[in-house]
Write an enzyme that holds these catalytic residues in place. Structure first.
Site, short mmCIF file in Angstrom:
data_model
loop_
_atom_site.label_atom_id
_atom_site.label_comp_id
_atom_site.label_asym_id
_atom_site.label_seq_id
_atom_site.Cartn_x
_atom_site.Cartn_y
_atom_site.Cartn_z
N ASP A 110 65.10 80.56 85.27
CA ASP A 110 65.36 79.11 85.37
C ASP A 110 66.70 78.79 86.03
O ASP A 110 66.96 77.63 86.34
CB ASP A 110 65.31 78.47 83.97
CG ASP A 110 63.90 78.41 83.43
OD1 ASP A 110 62.97 78.15 84.21
OD2 ASP A 110 63.72 78.64 82.21
N ASP A 166 55.69 78.41 87.18
CA ASP A 166 56.90 77.61 87.35
C ASP A 166 57.95 78.31 88.23
O ASP A 166 58.79 77.67 88.85
CB ASP A 166 57.57 77.33 85.99
CG ASP A 166 56.61 77.10 84.84
OD1 ASP A 166 55.50 77.65 84.89
OD2 ASP A 166 56.97 76.41 83.89
#
Ligand code: GLY
Length: 417
Positions: free
Chosen positions: A142, A200
């Site tokens: 992330d 993602d």
């Protein structure tokens, strides 16, 4: 009397923020609301290294169960913790190591870009600077979201020599998570999977493309391309829906295809489909490799066929049961709109994507989804879903919905020019 004068002044100054004669009325209204909400939030947050994330909600476990497939492995009933009553409705913040920490600074940058309001720029700098320690953080994929949305936008909009170094250091750390035998960047370090890669992760590739442009070194870009190609092979089903999580064995074979945030292992989790179409559109923008364009077009067409709502704001999973209270996911809609506007410039059949995205944006800009000023804990949009199977952030505002909404508005305004 004095109060009336102050209110009138406030009204005039609020109106002048973001108003632009060339914009459609709903766009101007959206920008005024966004400006008001973002600055309101900036005033609310006093704790260092803290970002707004969402609002706390309670939920009904029986309802969650009805939304899930009976035999789903994703729904961990015993892990679902209820929000204490006194917290419900209050602002949920996060620290800078949270995966969403880059979105609020990024929203401030987009809103500044769209309105030229100096107060937004001041806050954008304040909140972006908080993220500086992330350049040393290595424990998740992330970091791409965190740094590209904050520092990445800062780099586009300001001149500051330190920004470049933050982006390159973060890209180096992201590359350390790449395994050449598998051909992917590892997403998570938690859980029982051997080497989990989530759809993602496609969103972190933009940081690598940027690092190659900044350094002239193609190593970042090559890793991004390899990750995207491996993901086409193992994340996608024949109908172009995708698994949320694919875990790999050390030799590159697939250990498991499953979900963590969707309705079932074989369902089409709405935000996952949005991450996919966004990621492959970006890969085509950067490489002009037709494999990526085809993938983006196929995912976009699948989304447009599978949506069950008349306003194009999807339910949280394209396979969710359509009950009267099935929540929509505004974040998935905003990401999809942003991706489809970009795709509309790149694909030969672009107009249908722009039309679809425009419908999403107009609907998100209506009172059904756009917050009234001063409400919604300062967030711009209402009604997103974070992780329904984990009983987290269901039908609530979320910072990344606001970020991709503003990005989509920016792309929409640019295309209309
Ligand atoms: N990247 C985590 C999520 O989409 O919820």
């Amino acid at each position: 009397m004095k109060l009336q004068i102050i209110s009138a002044c406030l009204l005039v100054s609020t109106y002048s923020i973001g108003a632009n004669k060339q914009n459609e009325k709903w766009v101007d209204n959206a920008l005024r609301t966004a400006t008001h909400q973002l600055l309101y939030t900036a005033k609310t947050i006093h704790t260092p290294n803290t970002m707004p994330r969402s609002s706390w909600r309670r939920y009904d476990i029986a309802f969650l169960e009805k939304q899930m497939e009976a035999d789903s492995t994703a729904f961990a009933r015993e892990l679902v913790k209820q929000t204490p009553t006194e917290k419900v409705g209050t602002l949920r913040t996060c620290d800078i190591y949270d995966w969403t920490s880059g979105f609020y600074p990024g929203s401030l940058w987009y809103a500044y870009e769209l309105t030229q309001n100096g107060k937004l720029k001041t806050q954008a700098e304040r909140f972006t600077t908080m993220l500086n320690p992330i350049r040393h953080y290595t424990q998740t994929h992330d970091i791409g979201f965190m740094i590209n949305c904050s520092y990445g936008n800062a780099l586009r909009l300001t001149h500051n020599d330190t920004i470049k170094a933050v982006i390159i250091e973060t890209a180096d750390n992201l590359c350390k998570r790449f395994d050449p035998r598998i051909g992917c960047i590892r997403s998570w370090d938690f859980g029982t999977w051997n080497f989990p890669v989530i759809i993602d992760n496609m969103m972190n590739l933009d940081l690598l493309f940027n690092a190659s442009k900044l350094t002239g070194n193609n190593k970042y870009r090559d890793i991004a391309i390899k990750h995207a190609l491996t993901t086409i092979k193992h994340h996608f089903r024949p109908d172009f829906t995708s698994f949320h999580v694919v875990s790999y064995n050390a030799d590159g074979s697939v250990e498991k295809q499953c979900t963590f945030q969707g309705k079932a292992d074989n369902s089409a989790w709405a935000r996952g489909q949005a991450w996919g179409v966004y990621g492959y559109t970006a890969c085509y923008r950067e490489t002009r490799n037709n494999v990526f364009l085809k993938q983006a077009v196929n995912i976009a067409d699948m989304i447009m066929q599978r949506v069950k709502t008349s306003d194009n704001i999807p339910y949280w999973d394209y396979d969710a049961p359509t009950l009267p209270n099935t929540p929509r996911d505004v974040s998935a809609a905003a990401i999809t709109a942003s991706a489809l506007i970009e795709l509309s410039r790149l694909a030969p059949t672009g107009k249908k994507y722009l039309d679809y995205a425009q419908k999403i944006l107009r609907n998100l800009s209506s009172p059904q989804y756009l917050a009234a000023k001063g409400t919604n804990n300062g967030f711009i949009l209402m009604h997103s879903v974070g992780s329904l199977p984990n009983g987290s952030e269901i039908d609530t505002p979320i910072n990344y919905a606001d970020y991709y909404y503003l990005e989509a508005l920016k792309r929409y305004i640019d295309i209309k020019k």
